[in-house]
Each structure stands twice: as C-alpha cells, then as structure tokens.
Design a protein around this motif. Structure first.
Motif, PDB file in Angstrom:
ATOM      1  N   MET A   1      -7.578   0.283   0.482  1.00 34.03           N
ATOM      2  CA  MET A   1      -7.708  -0.596  -0.672  1.00 34.03           C
ATOM      3  C   MET A   1      -7.799  -2.037  -0.221  1.00 34.03           C
ATOM      4  O   MET A   1      -7.495  -2.360   0.914  1.00 34.03           O
ATOM      5  N   LYS A   2      -8.204  -2.899  -1.123  1.00 28.99           N
ATOM      6  CA  LYS A   2      -8.170  -4.345  -0.882  1.00 28.99           C
ATOM      7  C   LYS A   2      -6.784  -4.887  -1.238  1.00 28.99           C
ATOM      8  O   LYS A   2      -6.234  -5.696  -0.527  1.00 28.99           O
ATOM      9  N   PHE A   3      -6.238  -4.423  -2.388  1.00 25.21           N
ATOM     10  CA  PHE A   3      -4.895  -4.832  -2.786  1.00 25.21           C
ATOM     11  C   PHE A   3      -4.352  -3.886  -3.847  1.00 25.21           C
ATOM     12  O   PHE A   3      -5.096  -3.088  -4.427  1.00 25.21           O
ATOM     13  N   ALA A   4      -3.061  -3.980  -4.086  1.00 18.59           N
ATOM     14  CA  ALA A   4      -2.394  -3.206  -5.131  1.00 18.59           C
ATOM     15  C   ALA A   4      -1.529  -4.152  -5.948  1.00 18.59           C
ATOM     16  O   ALA A   4      -1.062  -5.177  -5.451  1.00 18.59           O
ATOM     17  N   ILE A   5      -1.366  -3.797  -7.212  1.00 16.52           N
ATOM     18  CA  ILE A   5      -0.534  -4.568  -8.129  1.00 16.52           C
ATOM     19  C   ILE A   5       0.370  -3.590  -8.857  1.00 16.52           C
ATOM     20  O   ILE A   5      -0.057  -2.477  -9.190  1.00 16.52           O
ATOM     21  N   GLY A   6       1.598  -4.002  -9.104  1.00 10.73           N
ATOM     22  CA  GLY A   6       2.529  -3.176  -9.861  1.00 10.73           C
ATOM     23  C   GLY A   6       2.914  -3.854 -11.156  1.00 10.73           C
ATOM     24  O   GLY A   6       2.729  -5.060 -11.337  1.00 10.73           O
ATOM     25  N   VAL A   7       3.467  -3.053 -12.065  1.00  4.92           N
ATOM     26  CA  VAL A   7       4.032  -3.577 -13.299  1.00  4.92           C
ATOM     27  C   VAL A   7       5.420  -2.963 -13.439  1.00  4.92           C
ATOM     28  O   VAL A   7       5.615  -1.788 -13.161  1.00  4.92           O
ATOM     29  N   ALA A   8       6.378  -3.809 -13.813  1.00  6.30           N
ATOM     30  CA  ALA A   8       7.764  -3.361 -13.888  1.00  6.30           C
ATOM     31  C   ALA A   8       8.382  -3.751 -15.218  1.00  6.30           C
ATOM     32  O   ALA A   8       7.985  -4.730 -15.844  1.00  6.30           O
ATOM     33  N   ARG A   9       9.336  -2.961 -15.625  1.00  5.28           N
ATOM     34  CA  ARG A   9      10.202  -3.289 -16.754  1.00  5.28           C
ATOM     35  C   ARG A   9      11.580  -3.471 -16.133  1.00  5.28           C
ATOM     36  O   ARG A   9      12.173  -2.525 -15.659  1.00  5.28           O
ATOM     37  N   GLY A  10      12.018  -4.708 -16.087  1.00  6.37           N
ATOM     38  CA  GLY A  10      13.261  -5.005 -15.373  1.00  6.37           C
ATOM     39  C   GLY A  10      13.051  -4.758 -13.888  1.00  6.37           C
ATOM     40  O   GLY A  10      12.095  -5.251 -13.296  1.00  6.37           O
ATOM     41  N   ASP A  11      13.910  -3.959 -13.298  1.00  4.15           N
ATOM     42  CA  ASP A  11      13.791  -3.629 -11.877  1.00  4.15           C
ATOM     43  C   ASP A  11      13.059  -2.315 -11.625  1.00  4.15           C
ATOM     44  O   ASP A  11      12.910  -1.904 -10.479  1.00  4.15           O
ATOM     45  N   GLU A  12      12.606  -1.663 -12.689  1.00  4.94           N
ATOM     46  CA  GLU A  12      11.961  -0.357 -12.543  1.00  4.94           C
ATOM     47  C   GLU A  12      10.445  -0.490 -12.521  1.00  4.94           C
ATOM     48  O   GLU A  12       9.838  -1.019 -13.462  1.00  4.94           O
ATOM     49  N   LEU A  13       9.824   0.010 -11.451  1.00  8.26           N
ATOM     50  CA  LEU A  13       8.370   0.046 -11.351  1.00  8.26           C
ATOM     51  C   LEU A  13       7.855   1.115 -12.311  1.00  8.26           C
ATOM     52  O   LEU A  13       8.248   2.283 -12.219  1.00  8.26           O
ATOM     53  N   VAL A  14       6.984   0.716 -13.253  1.00  8.62           N
ATOM     54  CA  VAL A  14       6.488   1.667 -14.250  1.00  8.62           C
ATOM     55  C   VAL A  14       4.985   1.905 -14.134  1.00  8.62           C
ATOM     56  O   VAL A  14       4.425   2.699 -14.887  1.00  8.62           O
TER      57      VAL A  14
ATOM     58  N   PHE B   1       0.845  -1.193   0.000  1.00  5.66           N
ATOM     59  CA  PHE B   1       0.000   0.000   0.000  1.00  5.66           C
ATOM     60  C   PHE B   1       0.881   1.244   0.000  1.00  5.66           C
ATOM     61  O   PHE B   1       0.633   2.176  -0.767  1.00  5.66           O
ATOM     62  N   ARG B   2       1.906   1.257   0.802  1.00  2.00           N
ATOM     63  CA  ARG B   2       2.806   2.413   0.894  1.00  2.00           C
ATOM     64  C   ARG B   2       3.516   2.671  -0.439  1.00  2.00           C
ATOM     65  O   ARG B   2       3.624   3.808  -0.886  1.00  2.00           O
ATOM     66  N   GLN B   3       4.013   1.614  -1.092  1.00  2.00           N
ATOM     67  CA  GLN B   3       4.677   1.777  -2.387  1.00  2.00           C
ATOM     68  C   GLN B   3       3.701   2.303  -3.436  1.00  2.00           C
ATOM     69  O   GLN B   3       4.043   3.183  -4.234  1.00  2.00           O
ATOM     70  N   ALA B   4       2.495   1.763  -3.456  1.00  2.00           N
ATOM     71  CA  ALA B   4       1.497   2.205  -4.426  1.00  2.00           C
ATOM     72  C   ALA B   4       1.151   3.674  -4.214  1.00  2.00           C
ATOM     73  O   ALA B   4       1.087   4.452  -5.175  1.00  2.00           O
TER      74      ALA B   4
END
Length: 151
Positions: free
Chosen positions: A30-43, A10-13
C-alpha cells in the motif's frame, strides 16, 4: 464519543482487515493506511495503493484497496473522506474504489465519490501460468467509483 481519524501502520491495518473483512485478505502492499477510532478503540481502517488495473495506474490515481469497519455508523465515509484529503495532499488527482453487486455505495457517495463504470463479472484471477485459489469474489458484478480534483 466522536469518531476520530488515527494513524495506523501497515501491520495494524492488515491485522484489522484479517480479523474483520468478509470478502478479502489484507492487501499485499500500500501507499498508506488510515484508521478511525471511537475513543481508544480502533473501529475501522482503509488502505490506499496503486490501482490494481494497470490501465488506471497513471501515477496520479490512487485506489482504496480495502475499507473495513466493525459496523460503526459513518466510519466508512469518514475513512474515504480522510483518504481523499491525504491523497490530494500527496499530489494525487483521482481516487477510485469498487463495490460489489448488492452493496449500496452510500459511504462512497457520502465522501463525494460517484459511480463511473459498471463492470462485468470477472471469472477469477487464476491463469494457466499462475493458478490462484478462489476467494469467493469471482463472478460478481462490480461498480467503479471515483472522485477527481476540480470536480
């Protein structure tokens, strides 16, 4: 490098949304968060929670409350698809989200969501008993999108 779905807290989002979202502040919960990354970079990140509209909060509907990317192609549709798969695994049968007038909704369409309602502009969230500052999204037409299990 390919885009990959990654877990985020939650904090990262909230930090990502605060740094990159042009319309809104991070969600309160929120109920949940999802991230998408290219390599090690959160995009990009997406947060999902209970529907804001009380009449849609039926216990089996989930709302994407924020979707935010740095402009990486296909990141938004990848996030919406991942949120729907996670929601289905958790027992939800409907996922909703909104676009503002002028937004194409291409990423929602790519993830399988369909426009179901054109909503009139809302004058704002402020009331006499609970005044709130304008966030720049008042008086804007919106479209509600949804995807349902079995459709």
């Amino acid at each position: 490098m390919r885009l990959k779905i990654v877990p985020v807290t939650f904090r990262q989002a909230c930090a990502f949304i605060d740094a990159h979202h042009r319309h809104h502040r991070p969600p309160r919960g929120m109920k949940f968060a999802i991230g998408v990354a290219r390599g090690d970079e959160l995009v990009g990140v997406a947060t999902a929670g209970r529907p804001v509209a009380r009449c849609l909060d039926d216990g089996v509907t989930l709302e994407v409350t924020r979707s935010c990317t740095v402009g990486e192609p296909n990141a938004n549709s990848k996030l919406y698809g991942a949120v729907w798969r996670a929601a289905r695994a958790m027992g939800y049968v409907r996922l909703i989200s909104y676009t503002q007038a002028g937004e194409s909704g291409a990423s929602l369409r790519a993830a399988g969501l369909l426009p179901v309602a054109d909503l009139r502009p809302r004058p704002g969230w402020t009331t006499a008993s609970r005044p709130r500052p304008s966030r720049g999204v008042d008086n804007v037409r919106r479209t509600r999108w949804e995807i349902c299990a079995g459709k």
